[in-house]
Scaffold this motif. Structure first.
Motif, PDB file in Angstrom:
ATOM      1  N   VAL A 105       4.376   7.439   1.906  1.00 41.59           N
ATOM      2  CA  VAL A 105       4.426   6.334   2.866  1.00 41.59           C
ATOM      3  C   VAL A 105       4.034   5.057   2.138  1.00 41.59           C
ATOM      4  O   VAL A 105       2.998   5.022   1.465  1.00 41.59           O
ATOM      5  CB  VAL A 105       3.471   6.582   4.053  1.00 41.59           C
ATOM      6  N   GLU A 106       4.849   4.026   2.265  1.00 40.45           N
ATOM      7  CA  GLU A 106       4.533   2.784   1.583  1.00 40.45           C
ATOM      8  C   GLU A 106       5.028   1.604   2.400  1.00 40.45           C
ATOM      9  O   GLU A 106       5.872   1.754   3.293  1.00 40.45           O
ATOM     10  CB  GLU A 106       5.156   2.754   0.188  1.00 40.45           C
ATOM     11  N   GLY A 107       4.494   0.445   2.113  1.00 44.59           N
ATOM     12  CA  GLY A 107       4.909  -0.758   2.822  1.00 44.59           C
ATOM     13  C   GLY A 107       3.940  -1.892   2.573  1.00 44.59           C
ATOM     14  O   GLY A 107       2.945  -1.739   1.850  1.00 44.59           O
ATOM     15  N   ARG A 108       4.244  -3.025   3.195  1.00 46.82           N
ATOM     16  CA  ARG A 108       3.449  -4.228   2.990  1.00 46.82           C
ATOM     17  C   ARG A 108       2.749  -4.588   4.303  1.00 46.82           C
ATOM     18  O   ARG A 108       3.409  -4.926   5.287  1.00 46.82           O
ATOM     19  CB  ARG A 108       4.356  -5.370   2.522  1.00 46.82           C
ATOM     20  N   ALA A 109       1.425  -4.536   4.301  1.00 45.61           N
ATOM     21  CA  ALA A 109       0.639  -4.878   5.485  1.00 45.61           C
ATOM     22  C   ALA A 109       0.443  -6.392   5.545  1.00 45.61           C
ATOM     23  O   ALA A 109       0.171  -7.032   4.525  1.00 45.61           O
ATOM     24  CB  ALA A 109      -0.706  -4.178   5.445  1.00 45.61           C
ATOM     25  N   ASP A 110       0.548  -6.964   6.764  1.00 43.85           N
ATOM     26  CA  ASP A 110       0.360  -8.406   6.893  1.00 43.85           C
ATOM     27  C   ASP A 110      -0.991  -8.840   6.337  1.00 43.85           C
ATOM     28  O   ASP A 110      -1.077  -9.810   5.576  1.00 43.85           O
ATOM     29  CB  ASP A 110       0.454  -8.823   8.365  1.00 43.85           C
ATOM     30  N   ARG A 111      -2.050  -8.121   6.736  1.00 45.11           N
ATOM     31  CA  ARG A 111      -3.373  -8.475   6.247  1.00 45.11           C
ATOM     32  C   ARG A 111      -4.272  -7.249   6.335  1.00 45.11           C
ATOM     33  O   ARG A 111      -4.145  -6.442   7.263  1.00 45.11           O
ATOM     34  CB  ARG A 111      -3.971  -9.612   7.078  1.00 45.11           C
ATOM     35  N   ILE A 112      -5.167  -7.125   5.389  1.00 45.77           N
ATOM     36  CA  ILE A 112      -6.185  -6.080   5.413  1.00 45.77           C
ATOM     37  C   ILE A 112      -7.527  -6.768   5.242  1.00 45.77           C
ATOM     38  O   ILE A 112      -7.760  -7.461   4.250  1.00 45.77           O
ATOM     39  CB  ILE A 112      -5.971  -5.040   4.300  1.00 45.77           C
ATOM     40  N   ASP A 113      -8.396  -6.609   6.227  1.00 43.21           N
ATOM     41  CA  ASP A 113      -9.730  -7.216   6.192  1.00 43.21           C
ATOM     42  C   ASP A 113     -10.781  -6.174   5.866  1.00 43.21           C
ATOM     43  O   ASP A 113     -10.558  -4.959   6.038  1.00 43.21           O
ATOM     44  CB  ASP A 113     -10.073  -7.855   7.538  1.00 43.21           C
ATOM     45  N   ALA A 114     -11.924  -6.639   5.405  1.00 43.94           N
ATOM     46  CA  ALA A 114     -13.107  -5.793   5.230  1.00 43.94           C
ATOM     47  C   ALA A 114     -14.086  -6.108   6.349  1.00 43.94           C
ATOM     48  O   ALA A 114     -14.306  -7.281   6.683  1.00 43.94           O
ATOM     49  CB  ALA A 114     -13.755  -6.059   3.887  1.00 43.94           C
ATOM     50  N   HIS A 115     -14.651  -5.052   6.945  1.00 41.76           N
ATOM     51  CA  HIS A 115     -15.608  -5.250   8.036  1.00 41.76           C
ATOM     52  C   HIS A 115     -16.609  -4.101   8.027  1.00 41.76           C
ATOM     53  O   HIS A 115     -16.242  -2.930   8.210  1.00 41.76           O
ATOM     54  CB  HIS A 115     -14.882  -5.295   9.384  1.00 41.76           C
ATOM     55  N   VAL A 171      -9.791  -2.960   7.874  1.00 34.46           N
ATOM     56  CA  VAL A 171      -9.103  -3.181   9.144  1.00 34.46           C
ATOM     57  C   VAL A 171      -7.685  -3.650   8.821  1.00 34.46           C
ATOM     58  O   VAL A 171      -7.503  -4.637   8.093  1.00 34.46           O
ATOM     59  CB  VAL A 171      -9.812  -4.258   9.995  1.00 34.46           C
ATOM     60  N   VAL A 172      -6.697  -2.949   9.329  1.00 35.45           N
ATOM     61  CA  VAL A 172      -5.302  -3.335   9.124  1.00 35.45           C
ATOM     62  C   VAL A 172      -4.868  -4.236  10.271  1.00 35.45           C
ATOM     63  O   VAL A 172      -5.054  -3.906  11.447  1.00 35.45           O
ATOM     64  CB  VAL A 172      -4.394  -2.092   9.041  1.00 35.45           C
ATOM     65  N   ALA A 195      -2.505   4.526   4.293  1.00 36.16           N
ATOM     66  CA  ALA A 195      -2.115   4.049   2.964  1.00 36.16           C
ATOM     67  C   ALA A 195      -3.120   3.038   2.406  1.00 36.16           C
ATOM     68  O   ALA A 195      -3.424   3.049   1.209  1.00 36.16           O
ATOM     69  CB  ALA A 195      -0.716   3.436   3.019  1.00 36.16           C
ATOM     70  N   ALA A 196      -3.658   2.174   3.281  1.00 41.63           N
ATOM     71  CA  ALA A 196      -4.654   1.205   2.831  1.00 41.63           C
ATOM     72  C   ALA A 196      -5.914   1.920   2.348  1.00 41.63           C
ATOM     73  O   ALA A 196      -6.501   1.559   1.316  1.00 41.63           O
ATOM     74  CB  ALA A 196      -4.991   0.235   3.957  1.00 41.63           C
ATOM     75  N   SER A 197      -6.342   2.939   3.083  1.00 44.32           N
ATOM     76  CA  SER A 197      -7.533   3.688   2.697  1.00 44.32           C
ATOM     77  C   SER A 197      -7.352   4.346   1.332  1.00 44.32           C
ATOM     78  O   SER A 197      -8.248   4.304   0.488  1.00 44.32           O
ATOM     79  CB  SER A 197      -7.840   4.746   3.757  1.00 44.32           C
ATOM     80  N   ARG A 198      -6.176   4.923   1.108  1.00 41.82           N
ATOM     81  CA  ARG A 198      -5.926   5.592  -0.168  1.00 41.82           C
ATOM     82  C   ARG A 198      -5.785   4.573  -1.307  1.00 41.82           C
ATOM     83  O   ARG A 198      -6.271   4.793  -2.410  1.00 41.82           O
ATOM     84  CB  ARG A 198      -4.647   6.419  -0.070  1.00 41.82           C
ATOM     85  N   THR A 199      -5.099   3.465  -1.033  1.00 37.04           N
ATOM     86  CA  THR A 199      -4.852   2.470  -2.076  1.00 37.04           C
ATOM     87  C   THR A 199      -6.125   1.743  -2.480  1.00 37.04           C
ATOM     88  O   THR A 199      -6.393   1.522  -3.668  1.00 37.04           O
ATOM     89  CB  THR A 199      -3.796   1.452  -1.604  1.00 37.04           C
ATOM     90  N   LEU A 200      -6.919   1.340  -1.475  1.00 36.31           N
ATOM     91  CA  LEU A 200      -8.109   0.531  -1.738  1.00 36.31           C
ATOM     92  C   LEU A 200      -9.393   1.352  -1.793  1.00 36.31           C
ATOM     93  O   LEU A 200     -10.474   0.814  -2.005  1.00 36.31           O
ATOM     94  CB  LEU A 200      -8.231  -0.558  -0.673  1.00 36.31           C
ATOM     95  N   ARG A 201      -9.268   2.652  -1.530  1.00 39.95           N
ATOM     96  CA  ARG A 201     -10.388   3.588  -1.670  1.00 39.95           C
ATOM     97  C   ARG A 201     -11.581   3.223  -0.786  1.00 39.95           C
ATOM     98  O   ARG A 201     -12.740   3.234  -1.226  1.00 39.95           O
ATOM     99  CB  ARG A 201     -10.811   3.703  -3.138  1.00 39.95           C
ATOM    100  N   LYS A 202     -11.273   2.883   0.451  1.00 39.32           N
ATOM    101  CA  LYS A 202     -12.301   2.646   1.455  1.00 39.32           C
ATOM    102  C   LYS A 202     -11.810   3.218   2.772  1.00 39.32           C
ATOM    103  O   LYS A 202     -10.605   3.276   3.015  1.00 39.32           O
ATOM    104  CB  LYS A 202     -12.589   1.148   1.613  1.00 39.32           C
ATOM    105  N   PRO A 203     -12.730   3.641   3.653  1.00 39.69           N
ATOM    106  CA  PRO A 203     -12.280   4.185   4.941  1.00 39.69           C
ATOM    107  C   PRO A 203     -11.589   3.126   5.783  1.00 39.69           C
ATOM    108  O   PRO A 203     -11.914   1.938   5.722  1.00 39.69           O
ATOM    109  CB  PRO A 203     -13.584   4.662   5.589  1.00 39.69           C
ATOM    110  N   VAL A 256       0.849  -1.185   0.000  1.00 36.62           N
ATOM    111  CA  VAL A 256       0.000   0.000   0.000  1.00 36.62           C
ATOM    112  C   VAL A 256       0.887   1.237   0.000  1.00 36.62           C
ATOM    113  O   VAL A 256       2.040   1.201   0.455  1.00 36.62           O
ATOM    114  CB  VAL A 256      -0.951   0.023   1.210  1.00 36.62           C
ATOM    115  N   SER A 257       0.349   2.328  -0.523  1.00 33.98           N
ATOM    116  CA  SER A 257       1.136   3.556  -0.642  1.00 33.98           C
ATOM    117  C   SER A 257       0.214   4.764  -0.609  1.00 33.98           C
ATOM    118  O   SER A 257      -0.934   4.698  -1.072  1.00 33.98           O
ATOM    119  CB  SER A 257       1.938   3.535  -1.945  1.00 33.98           C
ATOM    120  N   ALA A 258       0.734   5.867  -0.057  1.00 28.55           N
ATOM    121  CA  ALA A 258      -0.060   7.098  -0.013  1.00 28.55           C
ATOM    122  C   ALA A 258       0.874   8.292   0.122  1.00 28.55           C
ATOM    123  O   ALA A 258       1.920   8.221   0.768  1.00 28.55           O
ATOM    124  CB  ALA A 258      -1.038   7.078   1.148  1.00 28.55           C
TER     125      ALA A 258
END
Length: 286
Positions: free
Chosen positions: A143-153, A158-159, A186-194, A128-130
Motif C-alpha cells: 500500500v502506498e500513496g501521498r498523504a496531504d499532511r502527517i502531524d505529530a501529537h 495523525v494523518v 503506511a505512515a506508522s511503518r514509514t515513520l516508525r511511530k504509532p 508513505v508505503s507499507a
C-alpha cells in the motif's frame, strides 16, 4: 549427486501494489477503473471541473504553507498562497471566478487561523508505503500513496486529509475512509511511530472530523483492500487474455455519473443521470 533442496510445489503469492485511490475507484465503478488505468490509448475526458480546480488550489496553498516554520504560517500568508496558485478552469464566468477566488482566500485564512498555529507537521504531501495483509505471516499488498499532511501529537502520528467539497464530512466519514486507514498504517511503518488517529479537515468550514482507529478497525480495512485488489487483478488478468471488457469491468450507475469525466464513453452512466455542469459541486460561498 544432485543438489539437495525442498520443493513443495507452492509458488509464493506476488504482492499487489495498490494506492487508496485505485482501490476506491474500482469499488465505485469497475468500468471507470478500466478506462482510467488499463485502456490504451486512454479515452478522452471532459473538460475541467471547477470543484477540482478549487481543491487543487487550496491543497497547493496549504502544502506550501505547512512546509514553513510555524511563525510564518499566518492567515495573510495563506491568502497570498491561494492567490499565487489560483486557476479558473471549469468556472461558469468571470464573476464566479472572482467570487470563488475571494472565498478560497477567506476559507484558507480562517482555517489557518483556527488550526495552523498548533500543527506540528512531520510530513507534507509525504509519500508513505507499507507491506500489509490480514495474515501478518503472509502479506498480500504493498500500500502506498501521498498523504496531504502527517502531524505529530503526543508522540503519535495523525494523518490529515483536506476536503473542499459542498458538505463537511462527519466523524463517521473519517472512520469509514479506507484511504485514511491505509495511510495510517503506511505512515506508522514509514515513520516508525504509532498512528491510530485520522482527520478530515474541511477547509470551507474550518471543521475537523476525527476517528481513532483500533487494531481491529485497521485490520478490517486491510481485509477489504485485499478483496478489492484481488478482484481488480483477476479482472485485469482475464482482460489481458481476451476477456470481454464490459463484462469484466461493468458500469455501476450512480449519482456520481453526473460528473464522471468519462461519461461520454459510458451509455449506462449517461442514462442514469443528466450531466452536471462543471461548477455544480462547488461549496457554497455563504
Amino acid at each position: 549427486m544432485g543438489q539437495l533442496g525442498f520443493d513443495f510445489g507452492i509458488e509464493p503469492r506476488p504482492l499487489i501494489k495498490v494506492t487508496p485511490a485505485r482501490l476506491s475507484l474500482y469499488d465505485d465503478c469497475p468500468r471507470r477503473f478500466r478506462m482510467t488505468y488499463l485502456d490504451q490509448p486512454a479515452p478522452s475526458r471532459t473538460g475541467p471541473w471547477a470543484h477540482t480546480t478549487l481543491g487543487a488550489v487550496i491543497h497547493n496553498a496549504l502544502r506550501e504553507l505547512f512546509a514553513l516554520p510555524a511563525s510564518e504560517r499566518t492567515p495573510e500568508r495563506a491568502e497570498a498562497l491561494v492567490s499565487r496558485h489560483w486557476r479558473s478552469g471549469g468556472f461558469a464566468d468571470a464573476e464566479q471566478v472572482a467570487r470563488y477566488a475571494e472565498a478560497a482566500r477567506r476559507w484558507t485564512a480562517d482555517y489557518v487561523e483556527r488550526h495552523g498555529a498548533d500543527a506540528e507537521p512531520v510530513g507534507v504531501e509525504r509519500w508513505v508505503s507499507a507491506t500489509v495483509g490480514s495474515d501478518p505471516a503472509s502479506p498480500s499488498l504493498i500500500v502506498e500513496g501521498r498523504a496531504d499532511r502527517i502531524d505529530a501529537h503526543d508522540g503519535e502520528l495523525v494523518v490529515i486529509d483536506y476536503k473542499t467539497g459542498r458538505t463537511p464530512p462527519s466523524d463517521e466519514h473519517a472512520r469509514r475512509s479506507r484511504a485514511l486507514a491505509l495511510y495510517a498504517i503506511a505512515a506508522s511503518r514509514t515513520l516508525r511511530k504509532p498512528c491510530s488517529r485520522v482527520e478530515l479537515h474541511h477547509v470551507p468550514t474550518a471543521t475537523v472530523a476525527v476517528a481513532e482507529h483500533t487494531d481491529a478497525d485497521l485490520n478490517e480495512h486491510v481485509q477489504k483492500a485485499e478483496e478489492t485488489a484481488a478482484a481488480s487483478r483477476a479482472a485485469a488478468d482475464k482482460l489481458t487474455r481476451g476477456g470481454d471488457p464490459d463484462q469484466l469491468f461493468p458500469a455501476r450507475p450512480a449519482p456520481r455519473c453526473a460528473w464522471c469525466e468519462l461519461r461520454s464513453h459510458c451509455p449506462e452512466g449517461r442514462q442514469a443521470v443528466p450531466a452536471a455542469r462543471p461548477w455544480d459541486l462547488l461549496a457554497p460561498t455563504t
